[in-house]
Design a protein around this motif. Structure first.
Motif, mmCIF file in Angstrom:
data_model
loop_
_atom_site.group_PDB
_atom_site.id
_atom_site.type_symbol
_atom_site.label_atom_id
_atom_site.label_comp_id
_atom_site.label_asym_id
_atom_site.label_seq_id
_atom_site.Cartn_x
_atom_site.Cartn_y
_atom_site.Cartn_z
ATOM 1 N N LYS A 1 0.811 -1.221 0.000
ATOM 2 C CA LYS A 1 0.000 0.000 0.000
ATOM 3 C C LYS A 1 0.844 1.271 0.000
ATOM 4 O O LYS A 1 0.316 2.368 -0.200
ATOM 5 C CB LYS A 1 -0.949 -0.003 1.197
ATOM 6 N N GLN A 2 2.144 1.132 0.230
ATOM 7 C CA GLN A 2 3.029 2.297 0.252
ATOM 8 C C GLN A 2 3.958 2.356 -0.954
ATOM 9 O O GLN A 2 4.963 3.078 -0.929
ATOM 10 C CB GLN A 2 3.887 2.289 1.530
ATOM 11 N N LEU A 3 3.656 1.602 -1.999
ATOM 12 C CA LEU A 3 4.537 1.582 -3.159
ATOM 13 C C LEU A 3 4.787 2.996 -3.686
ATOM 14 O O LEU A 3 3.864 3.788 -3.850
ATOM 15 C CB LEU A 3 3.948 0.716 -4.276
ATOM 16 N N GLY A 4 6.064 3.282 -3.955
ATOM 17 C CA GLY A 4 6.455 4.593 -4.454
ATOM 18 C C GLY A 4 7.955 4.771 -4.290
ATOM 19 O O GLY A 4 8.627 3.942 -3.657
ATOM 20 N N GLN A 5 8.485 5.833 -4.844
ATOM 21 C CA GLN A 5 9.930 6.032 -4.842
ATOM 22 C C GLN A 5 10.517 6.084 -3.433
ATOM 23 O O GLN A 5 11.620 5.583 -3.195
ATOM 24 C CB GLN A 5 10.266 7.323 -5.598
ATOM 25 N N ALA A 6 9.782 6.684 -2.510
ATOM 26 C CA ALA A 6 10.284 6.768 -1.134
ATOM 27 C C ALA A 6 10.464 5.376 -0.541
ATOM 28 O O ALA A 6 11.478 5.088 0.123
ATOM 29 C CB ALA A 6 9.342 7.601 -0.268
ATOM 30 N N LEU A 7 9.497 4.502 -0.783
ATOM 31 C CA LEU A 7 9.583 3.131 -0.254
ATOM 32 C C LEU A 7 10.730 2.375 -0.912
ATOM 33 O O LEU A 7 11.472 1.651 -0.232
ATOM 34 C CB LEU A 7 8.271 2.388 -0.493
ATOM 35 N N TYR A 8 10.877 2.520 -2.232
ATOM 36 C CA TYR A 8 11.921 1.773 -2.942
ATOM 37 C C TYR A 8 13.302 2.111 -2.383
ATOM 38 O O TYR A 8 14.135 1.219 -2.188
ATOM 39 C CB TYR A 8 11.868 2.071 -4.446
ATOM 40 N N LEU A 9 13.526 3.384 -2.128
ATOM 41 C CA LEU A 9 14.807 3.803 -1.582
ATOM 42 C C LEU A 9 14.957 3.363 -0.123
ATOM 43 O O LEU A 9 16.044 2.933 0.290
ATOM 44 C CB LEU A 9 14.946 5.321 -1.682
ATOM 45 N N ASP A 10 13.878 3.417 0.623
ATOM 46 C CA ASP A 10 13.911 3.015 2.030
ATOM 47 C C ASP A 10 14.249 1.537 2.168
ATOM 48 O O ASP A 10 15.066 1.148 3.010
ATOM 49 C CB ASP A 10 12.564 3.323 2.679
ATOM 50 N N ILE A 11 13.643 0.700 1.331
ATOM 51 C CA ILE A 11 13.939 -0.743 1.372
ATOM 52 C C ILE A 11 15.401 -0.979 1.023
ATOM 53 O O ILE A 11 16.087 -1.788 1.661
ATOM 54 C CB ILE A 11 13.021 -1.530 0.414
ATOM 55 N N ALA A 12 15.884 -0.273 0.007
ATOM 56 C CA ALA A 12 17.281 -0.429 -0.403
ATOM 57 C C ALA A 12 18.222 -0.079 0.745
ATOM 58 O O ALA A 12 19.226 -0.768 0.976
ATOM 59 C CB ALA A 12 17.562 0.454 -1.615
ATOM 60 N N LYS A 13 17.887 0.979 1.482
ATOM 61 C CA LYS A 13 18.714 1.367 2.627
ATOM 62 C C LYS A 13 18.685 0.300 3.718
ATOM 63 O O LYS A 13 19.724 -0.055 4.286
ATOM 64 C CB LYS A 13 18.234 2.703 3.178
ATOM 65 N N LYS A 14 17.492 -0.207 4.006
ATOM 66 C CA LYS A 14 17.354 -1.214 5.063
ATOM 67 C C LYS A 14 18.089 -2.512 4.712
ATOM 68 O O LYS A 14 18.574 -3.213 5.596
ATOM 69 C CB LYS A 14 15.878 -1.495 5.322
#
Length: 255
Positions: free
Chosen positions: A181-194
């Protein structure tokens, strides 16, 4: 004097660019829309309309023939795919991410969309099956983003592919479905960081992902995959398209 077939040859060359639906609409409405007619020679247009009025059965037969030819192509593609799945599975797997035992006798190909809610539900079941049958199942992921209805499906697929280049596809894949439900550029980068990915490489790889995803999409279209999730399985007891609900029974029946 030119015969009907003399007129039909250029007509067919024109009509072959239309889809079957477009052709049927011509039969029903007996006319071209203004946009479709723009740029067409008026005399040829009148000849086309006259032929359609007098011989609608020719158009219908042409549509039916085209549909039969397309169905035969799809059938041949599906048969070839299943044959490869049985005799040379690596050609089917290609460079797609896979998980589970490489020695497993059951190979499951999944066509999926990261924004599809049904795919998110299937993801939960597949995780359970992989945990329950670690030696029996190998899962291969193929992208089929339904871009006409899911705006984030393709960007999410690109992000997952970029993570795959750093050996973190399945972790990234799981995070995308968990946070669908949170798909978007912010999430993609956040997952990559985690996941502690190299962010510079991750961002560069985002721009390189399209060819691999397009290849999956073309395969799905060639096989006439109509929606997601879509599964094809090859096991000692069954080979072909399978419903998610039937996968476990196939696994338990396989020795």
């Amino acid at each position: 004097m030119r015969t009907f077939f003399d007129w039909f040859t250029p007509l067919f060359q024109y009509l072959r660019t239309w889809t079957a639906i477009g052709l049927l609409l011509l039969v029903v409405t007996w006319s071209f829309s203004a946009q479709a007619a723009s740029g067409i020679d008026p005399q040829l247009e009148q000849q086309v309309l006259q032929i359609i009025r007098e011989h609608p059965e020719v158009i219908i037969e042409s549509v039916q023939t085209y549909q039969q030819q397309q169905q035969q192509k799809v059938k041949q593609a599906q048969q070839s795919f299943l044959q490869d799945l049985k005799t040379n599975p690596q050609t089917v797997i290609g460079e797609s991410p896979s998980t589970g035992s490489t020695q497993a006798k059951t190979l499951l190909i999944e066509f999926s969309d990261f924004q599809c809610p049904y795919c998110a539900e299937a993801h939960k079941t597949l995780k359970e099956l992989l945990a329950k049958y670690p030696d029996k199942l190998r899962l291969v992921y193929k992208n089929f983003p339904l871009t006409s209805i899911h705006a984030e499906a393709l960007p999410a697929a690109r992000a997952a592919w970029a993570a795959y280049q750093q050996g973190k596809f399945w972790e990234y894949h799981n995070a995308l479905f968990t946070n669908q439900k949170q798909l978007g550029q912010a999430l993609y980068l956040d997952i990559a960081k985690k996941l502690k990915l190299d962010l510079g490489k991750f961002k560069r790889d985002l721009t390189l992902a399209t060819p691999a995803i397009t290849k999956d999409i073309q395969l799905a279209e060639k096989l006439a995959v109509a929606g997601t999730p879509f599964f094809v399985i090859n096991s000692p007891t069954f080979s072909g398209v399978v419903q998610l609900a039937d996968i476990e029974s196939i696994l338990t029946s396989a020795k």
